[in-house]
Design a protein around this motif. Structure first.
Motif, PDB file in Angstrom:
ATOM      1  N   GLU A   1       3.274   0.618   2.982  1.00 47.12           N
ATOM      2  CA  GLU A   1       2.838  -0.292   4.188  1.00 47.12           C
ATOM      3  C   GLU A   1       2.739  -1.649   3.631  1.00 47.12           C
ATOM      4  O   GLU A   1       2.268  -1.346   2.538  1.00 47.12           O
ATOM      5  N   THR A   2       3.138  -2.343   4.048  1.00 46.33           N
ATOM      6  CA  THR A   2       2.959  -4.114   3.333  1.00 46.33           C
ATOM      7  C   THR A   2       2.007  -4.859   4.241  1.00 46.33           C
ATOM      8  O   THR A   2       2.499  -4.695   5.385  1.00 46.33           O
TER       9      THR A   2
ATOM     10  N   LYS B   1      -2.405   3.738  -3.011  1.00 46.35           N
ATOM     11  CA  LYS B   1      -2.544   3.167  -4.613  1.00 46.35           C
ATOM     12  C   LYS B   1      -2.238   1.611  -3.610  1.00 46.35           C
ATOM     13  O   LYS B   1      -2.310   1.294  -2.544  1.00 46.35           O
ATOM     14  N   ILE B   2      -2.901   0.638  -4.554  1.00 46.94           N
ATOM     15  CA  ILE B   2      -2.602  -1.076  -3.529  1.00 46.94           C
ATOM     16  C   ILE B   2      -1.808  -1.379  -4.990  1.00 46.94           C
ATOM     17  O   ILE B   2      -1.820  -1.381  -6.846  1.00 46.94           O
TER      18      ILE B   2
ATOM     19  N   LEU C   1       0.985  -1.403   0.300  1.00 49.35           N
ATOM     20  CA  LEU C   1      -0.115  -0.298   0.027  1.00 49.35           C
ATOM     21  C   LEU C   1       0.961   1.311   0.373  1.00 49.35           C
ATOM     22  O   LEU C   1       1.963   1.147   0.516  1.00 49.35           O
ATOM     23  N   GLU C   2       0.346   2.275  -0.884  1.00 48.02           N
ATOM     24  CA  GLU C   2       1.670   3.421  -1.204  1.00 48.02           C
ATOM     25  C   GLU C   2       0.578   4.713  -1.119  1.00 48.02           C
ATOM     26  O   GLU C   2      -0.825   4.510  -1.754  1.00 48.02           O
TER      27      GLU C   2
ATOM     28  N   GLY D   1       4.664  -4.562  -8.040  1.00 48.54           N
ATOM     29  CA  GLY D   1       4.795  -3.474  -8.044  1.00 48.54           C
ATOM     30  C   GLY D   1       3.796  -2.635  -9.167  1.00 48.54           C
ATOM     31  O   GLY D   1       4.393  -1.433  -9.488  1.00 48.54           O
ATOM     32  N   HIS D   2       3.137  -3.460  -9.533  1.00 49.91           N
ATOM     33  CA  HIS D   2       1.600  -3.069 -10.443  1.00 49.91           C
ATOM     34  C   HIS D   2       0.968  -2.612  -9.862  1.00 49.91           C
ATOM     35  O   HIS D   2       0.119  -3.220  -8.394  1.00 49.91           O
TER      36      HIS D   2
END
Length: 335
Positions: A131-132, A168-169, A115-116, A173-174
């Motif tokens: 966060e991961t 963003k999920i 998560l960005e 990396g996509h």
């Protein structure tokens, strides 16, 4: 407008009671991929005894038809459903973002995603963090994420500073989904000696507002909704508006956020309380839908969780208050 049913290709997808709060329908299980599909929304505008505000007499007009936006969404298997952006410690130099992030996992598969988060002031990014998280495989998952932040300005009636949280999920990396949520840093509180916004006592000056217009009823576009907020704040010199007596247009509320116009938001109703059972259940549904739609708006300073001008009904109003507080602990309730 009172009652709606959604069909895809002749199959009933869902029903919804009430015409003032939003709903979503997942139609994917009836979708014919690569072929023509028929989507039908059935709207019943008659007064139904089990749906607020109806059951007796209502002192405002309730119009028929679909008069707010409708759209289709095509999504990936994991999406951002909603995010409750709570701002804590706003009177301190270092403030806290307390986020409840709601994810929908259509595939219902356990996995890990990144998560960005970005906080923007207009177009400028002022803060970022990542966060991961582990997806449990449940269809709906809520995550609580907290992040300290400084160097931001408070929202108030004279300086309505607004920020946007972008989420963003990412999967390897996509970017598979993204959503944005506008909010403001502010604190509201009622004390025995008045109302306080960001620790400063503020005298509330406001009017009730209905969303109906001559000749066209509720069916007025964005610009007209915005203009009402501008009249209240800029021409009449008010700092507060009460949405009487139902949740209103997002365009009007957007402008209230931008102008610094405080909002008393309340559930549909007028005097009458229906019988316990379906009428009460629908009232609680309206409380949840209203709050989950508007909980990030800094302009909203109180949730109206009582039927306007109704008699006391402790059993019902204990439940509406309990539900409101469980969804949002940052605002008082009233009505």
């Amino acid at each position: 407008m009172t009652y709606a049913k959604v069909f895809l290709n002749g199959q009933l997808v869902m029903e919804h009671k009430g015409g003032y709060t939003p709903f979503k329908a997942d139609v994917s299980r009836y979708l014919k991929y690569g072929a023509d599909n028929q989507l039908v929304v059935y709207v019943d505008s008659s007064e139904r005894m089990e749906i607020p505000p109806f059951g007796y007499v209502v002192d405002y007009l309730t119009y028929g038809g679909i008069y707010r936006e409708v759209w289709l969404e095509f999504t990936e298997q994991v999406i951002v459903e909603n995010c409750h952006v709570r701002t804590r410690n706003v009177l301190n130099p270092e403030k806290l973002l307390d986020l409840d992030l709601y994810l929908t996992n259509f595939a219902q598969q356990a996995s890990t995603v990144d998560l960005e988060f970005s906080v923007l002031n207009e177009e400028q990014t002022i803060h970022q963090f990542q966060e991961t998280v582990a997806l449990t495989g449940e269809n709906n998952q809520r995550l609580n994420i907290q992040q300290a932040i400084s160097g931001v300005e408070l929202w108030d009636t004279e300086n309505p500073n607004l920020y946007t949280l972008e989420v963003k999920i990412k999967d390897y990396g996509h970017v598979i989904d993204q959503a944005s949520f506008r909010f403001g840093f502010r604190q509201v509180e009622f004390k025995t000696d008045g109302f306080f916004l960001n620790g400063n006592r503020l005298k509330i000056r406001g009017l009730n507002r209905h969303q109906s217009f001559p000749y066209v009823g509720y069916a007025m576009p964005k610009r007209a909704q915005q203009k009402d907020a501008e009249i209240l704040k800029q021409e009449l010199g008010l700092n507060t508006v009460r949405l009487s007596h139902y949740p209103q247009s997002d365009h009007f509320l957007d402008r209230c956020d931008e102008l610094g116009l405080l909002v008393f938001n309340e559930i549909p109703g007028w005097q009458h309380i229906g019988e316990q059972g379906e009428w009460w259940d629908t009232t609680l549904q309206h409380v949840e839908e209203m709050i989950c739609k508007d909980w990030n708006r800094p302009s909203i300073f109180i949730w109206g969780v009582r039927i306007n001008e109704s008699e006391d009904c402790d059993a019902l109003y204990q439940e509406t208050n309990r539900l409101a507080k469980s969804l949002d602990d940052t605002r008082p309730t009233g009505g």
